[in-house]
Design a protein around this motif. Sequence first.
Motif, PDB file in Angstrom:
ATOM      1  N   VAL A  95     -52.670   2.740-109.588  1.00  0.00           N
ATOM      2  CA  VAL A  95     -52.983   1.337-109.349  1.00  0.00           C
ATOM      3  C   VAL A  95     -54.287   1.263-108.555  1.00  0.00           C
ATOM      4  O   VAL A  95     -54.824   2.269-108.101  1.00  0.00           O
ATOM      5  CB  VAL A  95     -51.846   0.634-108.574  1.00  0.00           C
ATOM      6  CG1 VAL A  95     -50.595   0.567-109.424  1.00  0.00           C
ATOM      7  CG2 VAL A  95     -51.555   1.363-107.275  1.00  0.00           C
TER       8      VAL A  95
ATOM      9  N   TYR B 259     -45.704  -6.704-107.133  1.00  0.00           N
ATOM     10  CA  TYR B 259     -46.516  -7.682-107.872  1.00  0.00           C
ATOM     11  C   TYR B 259     -45.770  -9.012-107.779  1.00  0.00           C
ATOM     12  O   TYR B 259     -45.026  -9.379-108.693  1.00  0.00           O
ATOM     13  CB  TYR B 259     -46.709  -7.263-109.330  1.00  0.00           C
ATOM     14  CG  TYR B 259     -47.626  -6.083-109.512  1.00  0.00           C
ATOM     15  CD1 TYR B 259     -48.993  -6.269-109.713  1.00  0.00           C
ATOM     16  CD2 TYR B 259     -47.144  -4.781-109.469  1.00  0.00           C
ATOM     17  CE1 TYR B 259     -49.853  -5.183-109.869  1.00  0.00           C
ATOM     18  CE2 TYR B 259     -47.983  -3.693-109.623  1.00  0.00           C
ATOM     19  CZ  TYR B 259     -49.335  -3.907-109.818  1.00  0.00           C
ATOM     20  OH  TYR B 259     -50.174  -2.822-109.966  1.00  0.00           O
TER      21      TYR B 259
ATOM     22  N   LEU C 219     -44.455 -11.977-110.539  1.00  0.00           N
ATOM     23  CA  LEU C 219     -44.530 -11.473-111.915  1.00  0.00           C
ATOM     24  C   LEU C 219     -43.220 -11.800-112.627  1.00  0.00           C
ATOM     25  O   LEU C 219     -42.141 -11.584-112.071  1.00  0.00           O
ATOM     26  CB  LEU C 219     -44.751  -9.958-111.896  1.00  0.00           C
ATOM     27  CG  LEU C 219     -45.183  -9.299-113.207  1.00  0.00           C
ATOM     28  CD1 LEU C 219     -46.583  -9.756-113.604  1.00  0.00           C
ATOM     29  CD2 LEU C 219     -45.168  -7.771-113.060  1.00  0.00           C
TER      30      LEU C 219
ATOM     31  N   ALA D  79     -42.229  -1.945-111.043  1.00  0.00           N
ATOM     32  CA  ALA D  79     -43.370  -2.772-110.663  1.00  0.00           C
ATOM     33  C   ALA D  79     -43.047  -4.222-110.969  1.00  0.00           C
ATOM     34  O   ALA D  79     -42.752  -4.572-112.114  1.00  0.00           O
ATOM     35  CB  ALA D  79     -44.624  -2.331-111.418  1.00  0.00           C
TER      36      ALA D  79
ATOM     37  N   ASP E 270     -41.879  -8.294-108.864  1.00  0.00           N
ATOM     38  CA  ASP E 270     -41.659  -9.096-107.664  1.00  0.00           C
ATOM     39  C   ASP E 270     -40.677  -8.372-106.749  1.00  0.00           C
ATOM     40  O   ASP E 270     -39.508  -8.208-107.097  1.00  0.00           O
ATOM     41  CB  ASP E 270     -41.109 -10.465-108.061  1.00  0.00           C
ATOM     42  CG  ASP E 270     -41.093 -11.436-106.892  1.00  0.00           C
ATOM     43  OD1 ASP E 270     -40.546 -11.088-105.827  1.00  0.00           O
ATOM     44  OD2 ASP E 270     -41.637 -12.548-107.043  1.00  0.00           O
TER      45      ASP E 270
END
Length: 286
Positions: free
Chosen positions: A4, A85, A88, A252, A254
Amino acid sequence: LRGVAASLQNLKLAQVQAAYKRHVTAKNLGMILVGRIAPVVAQAWTKREFSFLSTEAAPQVPRAQAIAAATSMQGKRRQIFVLPYPNLNQTLMTVGAITPAMGQSDSTATSLATQRLSSYLNEKLREDKNISYGIGGRSDTDHLVGAAIIQGSVESSSTGYAVREIISQLFQATSDDTEPEVMALVRSHAMRRIGDQFTTLSSIAGAAEVALKERADYFQAELARIQKVDTFDITKATKAYLKPDFLTIVLAGDPALIRRQVEGLGMGTVVVLESLDSIEEKAPPV
């Protein structure tokens, strides 16, 4: 997940240059040129463009040492790593396990076992439940150590269900034989993937690199191994290398939604990471 933005931000140019100088040398570099080019022209070009490379041999990592280092990252499933993230609407899932290296006795069976698992999950999560765009599986086989990887995305509200289903399917796979029709499908996919490596100049170059590192008839031998693998071999490989208690799980999405759904499953502590570099720091010892 290969990396990332945060991982790149922590990487220093001096580290890249030092690693490059140490490991990329004239004695361990293999170059494959595909196309209409005369050998004499190719030799002159490579000597001119790559004369800066060191002539010292690069350090070699013994296979046992590489496997031990990789396995040290694979502690019992006491932690589930989360790359944050927020907001998301999907959760990207990566589930991995250490497997035999390329050419080892169980590598083909483990690769087919990984494909079988991803096929089951794809049918369950995408076709039956309609909560995923698709689940895929692959084996990243290196010459020192390999990895079985299951990846896909699910609706964020179904993250807990998806994680539970992955573990459930693995437990089931260690006790059930593969149905003949599923076995035929998995074998067909594996053979087609080998064929795909000879469809473009780029893929042919990659296939040539594998043949150079292994043996000239590597792909013919792999096709023969695929044909010989049976349901017993796949169940054995699943039990040996795809143990539910020895997976690395990275989600990956919330972090609040993931934590709320996954913590209650009793599958491990949710650890929110700043970057993939944090996994090595936080992974429990074996």
